[in-house]
Design a protein around this motif. Sequence first.
Motif, PDB file in Angstrom:
ATOM      1  N   UNK A  52       0.804  17.241   0.326  1.00 33.54           N
ATOM      2  CA  UNK A  52       1.534  16.330   1.215  1.00 33.54           C
ATOM      3  C   UNK A  52       0.637  15.206   1.717  1.00 33.54           C
ATOM      4  N   UNK A  53      -0.574  15.537   2.104  1.00 32.85           N
ATOM      5  CA  UNK A  53      -1.510  14.497   2.550  1.00 32.85           C
ATOM      6  C   UNK A  53      -1.774  13.505   1.423  1.00 32.85           C
ATOM      7  N   UNK A  54      -1.942  14.019   0.207  1.00 32.93           N
ATOM      8  CA  UNK A  54      -2.213  13.134  -0.922  1.00 32.93           C
ATOM      9  C   UNK A  54      -1.032  12.204  -1.193  1.00 32.93           C
ATOM     10  N   UNK A  55       0.183  12.716  -1.066  1.00 40.11           N
ATOM     11  CA  UNK A  55       1.364  11.877  -1.296  1.00 40.11           C
ATOM     12  C   UNK A  55       1.408  10.717  -0.305  1.00 40.11           C
ATOM     13  N   UNK A  56       1.113  11.012   0.955  1.00 46.52           N
ATOM     14  CA  UNK A  56       1.085   9.951   1.977  1.00 46.52           C
ATOM     15  C   UNK A  56      -0.038   8.969   1.687  1.00 46.52           C
ATOM     16  N   UNK A  57      -1.217   9.495   1.383  1.00 43.36           N
ATOM     17  CA  UNK A  57      -2.365   8.635   1.093  1.00 43.36           C
ATOM     18  C   UNK A  57      -2.081   7.730  -0.106  1.00 43.36           C
ATOM     19  N   UNK A  58      -1.516   8.288  -1.176  1.00 47.51           N
ATOM     20  CA  UNK A  58      -1.252   7.510  -2.385  1.00 47.51           C
ATOM     21  C   UNK A  58      -0.263   6.385  -2.110  1.00 47.51           C
ATOM     22  N   UNK A  65      -1.470  -1.067  -0.159  1.00 45.56           N
ATOM     23  CA  UNK A  65      -2.574  -1.906   0.312  1.00 45.56           C
ATOM     24  C   UNK A  65      -3.449  -2.444  -0.821  1.00 45.56           C
ATOM     25  N   UNK A  66      -3.117  -2.102  -2.073  1.00 45.77           N
ATOM     26  CA  UNK A  66      -3.931  -2.562  -3.189  1.00 45.77           C
ATOM     27  C   UNK A  66      -3.941  -4.083  -3.271  1.00 45.77           C
ATOM     28  N   UNK A  67      -5.100  -4.630  -3.475  1.00 45.50           N
ATOM     29  CA  UNK A  67      -5.262  -6.081  -3.575  1.00 45.50           C
ATOM     30  C   UNK A  67      -5.411  -6.458  -5.047  1.00 45.50           C
ATOM     31  N   UNK A  68      -4.572  -7.364  -5.500  1.00 45.47           N
ATOM     32  CA  UNK A  68      -4.645  -7.814  -6.883  1.00 45.47           C
ATOM     33  C   UNK A  68      -5.858  -8.716  -7.087  1.00 45.47           C
ATOM     34  N   UNK A  69      -6.480  -8.580  -8.241  1.00 42.95           N
ATOM     35  CA  UNK A  69      -7.643  -9.386  -8.551  1.00 42.95           C
ATOM     36  C   UNK A  69      -7.285 -10.826  -8.869  1.00 42.95           C
ATOM     37  N   UNK A  70      -8.294 -11.627  -9.039  1.00 46.69           N
ATOM     38  CA  UNK A  70      -8.116 -13.040  -9.367  1.00 46.69           C
ATOM     39  C   UNK A  70      -7.846 -13.170 -10.868  1.00 46.69           C
ATOM     40  N   UNK A  71      -6.657 -13.645 -11.272  1.00 40.04           N
ATOM     41  CA  UNK A  71      -6.337 -13.726 -12.702  1.00 40.04           C
ATOM     42  C   UNK A  71      -7.217 -14.704 -13.465  1.00 40.04           C
ATOM     43  N   UNK A  72      -7.844 -15.636 -12.764  1.00 38.10           N
ATOM     44  CA  UNK A  72      -8.706 -16.596 -13.465  1.00 38.10           C
ATOM     45  C   UNK A  72      -9.977 -15.922 -13.987  1.00 38.10           C
ATOM     46  N   UNK A  73     -10.281 -14.722 -13.462  1.00 38.30           N
ATOM     47  CA  UNK A  73     -11.450 -13.993 -13.936  1.00 38.30           C
ATOM     48  C   UNK A  73     -11.194 -13.305 -15.278  1.00 38.30           C
ATOM     49  N   UNK A 102      -4.128  -7.648 -12.809  1.00 38.18           N
ATOM     50  CA  UNK A 102      -3.982  -8.971 -12.204  1.00 38.18           C
ATOM     51  C   UNK A 102      -3.478  -9.987 -13.226  1.00 38.18           C
ATOM     52  N   UNK A 103      -3.899  -9.843 -14.470  1.00 37.62           N
ATOM     53  CA  UNK A 103      -3.505 -10.794 -15.510  1.00 37.62           C
ATOM     54  C   UNK A 103      -1.990 -10.781 -15.738  1.00 37.62           C
ATOM     55  N   UNK A 104      -1.423  -9.600 -15.954  1.00 40.29           N
ATOM     56  CA  UNK A 104       0.006  -9.525 -16.274  1.00 40.29           C
ATOM     57  C   UNK A 104       0.861  -9.900 -15.072  1.00 40.29           C
ATOM     58  N   UNK A 105       0.467  -9.435 -13.895  1.00 44.69           N
ATOM     59  CA  UNK A 105       1.285  -9.721 -12.711  1.00 44.69           C
ATOM     60  C   UNK A 105       1.308 -11.205 -12.365  1.00 44.69           C
TER      61      UNK A 105
END
Length: 621
Positions: A190-196, A202-210, A610-613
């Motif tokens: 249960x803790x893992x489900x909440x954490x995931x 909160x995941x931050x997408x990378x810079x697609x220019x990279x 990041x590239x596809x998104x």
Amino acid sequence: MWFPSQMGRIAAKPFMLFSALMLIKIYLVRYFIWGTTELWAALLAGLPSVWVFFCLAEWLFAKRKFYAYLVLDFLISAVYIAVTIFYKYFGVIPTYQVLKQIGQVSEVKGSVFSLMHASFLFLFADIGLFILFLSSSRAFRKWIENGKAIARIRGNGVVLSLSIVLSLFSMWLNKDIVNELRQAEVMDILNYEVFAAVASAKEVQGDPTEVTQKTIDELKHLETGETSTPLHWAQAKGKNVIIIQMEAFQNFLIDLKLDGKEVTPNINRLAKASYYFPRFYQQVGQGNTSDSEFVVNTSLYVPKHDAATMVYSNKQLPSMPKIFGANGYQTATFHTNDVQFWNRNNLYKALGWQKYYDDDFFGNDDIVMFGASDEILYQKTAPELLKMQQSGKPFYVQILSMSGHHPFNLPKRKNNMKLPQRFENTLVGDYIRAQNYADKALGQFIDELKRNGVWDNSVVVVYGDHLGLPKYTLNAREKGLMKEIYGREYDVQDMLNIPLIISAPGATPERFPQLGGQIDLFPTIANLLGISIQGQIHFGQDLLNNDTNVLPERYYLPSGSLITDNGIFVPGNGYEDGESYSFASGKTTKPAATRQQFDEALRLLRLPDSYVRNLPDRKEN
């Protein structure tokens, strides 16, 4: 009835009763998944997350409190059993993202039910007993329906606060663990489900220019720039391309004999007469077969949390159908299921297929699994390929075999193989029998293509889409059968291993020792046809011109896992406590990957996210 009456007295303190029951269930789930038997882990990691819900029930329900606990018991037990069943096939702990694929369950209900085990029902045993008591004992109902008889636990706020603190501390303490399976074990389910869920949001997408081809090649330590003409360049220029994706076909089937009888004689002959890559590996995610279509046709890694069909099909995807179409090829894909299954109707538009054939074309005759049998698939496809060839333009087609799908309950009318008695009534035996049928149907297709003249003018590629026998699913008897086949314990280095066979006109048969994955098919085929993919982002490499490789894995292995020329590496909390598996002997103390390869693989996996998104959205058509 005395027993229900006594149960009614116990039910007067539902917090204690249901806490004891949930502790047993947490223990059982940990045993089913991780084989661990430490009661303290269930007590310290699992119980506080359950107490959060129980304390809320104490506050919100002054009356009918027992029913609130019973509902919570049912819901939490349902989560536990779903997680357990999912793990038994995929070897991963599902998160809320799996709910996005709930619409596909009706299509694969046979596979789901086959993973059920009688011992899992213990997770619902108490609920069944309570329902029995409720329906048969007036004394029991009187106790639980009397609001005054059900005492509120003392210090409810203190217990709630302590439970939240312990749960949050568990998440914080283990947030940096790379291996999701290990993370779920120490946090508890249960803790893992909440954490995931929170971590995903909160995941931050990378810079697609990279994301440049130079960056990719450097991370893979490939030579950049064109210094000379690649080997096999344009060897099959202007030829048709036929990709045959075999359902759940693993590499151990090739040349396998059971008591002297070949299992896949047609594919065996094809491998001996073609380019054969025995060290070839799957790279699919949640979408399984549809993810294989995505990876092969884009040379991109699957997304971290979802099936590619669900999150990438709204994008303008660079792809093999588009590149080949721009070079004068007709393109089409063939699959006997409904095109809407796994959102393929949108994936095919994103990939740029000019035409698709699904169950509307193949019909409902001779059903095996989800659609018409492989025999019908090939019988109706062969004339279409001849028509395409007679048009005067080369074609690129992908054909999806499906009769070898889990749980491999092949109809008796399709049973062409008598198994040794020790294989009867086992998942391994059913799998081998289903793949024997798939091999027979493929052999008939090859014969027809040779008869009608398409074969000699075509590059034919055959590979498996994903594993068929997860080690997590096998019982002791079935593991023994796999040990008989391999001569050692069956493990991850075998499970993910699928074959790749490439038959090209005029090619000298050869067995290639180098490592490869599904992501490498696009650049390899393009090289054979003499079609340049310079300027298009691709994460795979031409297998005919590279002797070394690194394959980051997702989903079927935890994040941070990768396959190198030396074997398979699976991280623990991080790199230092990871485990290695050699291709030939299984688990080994010799690291299969260096720390540098581990870090580079993690970065490689982040780049396509990041590239596809950030690709342009696809216009509806």
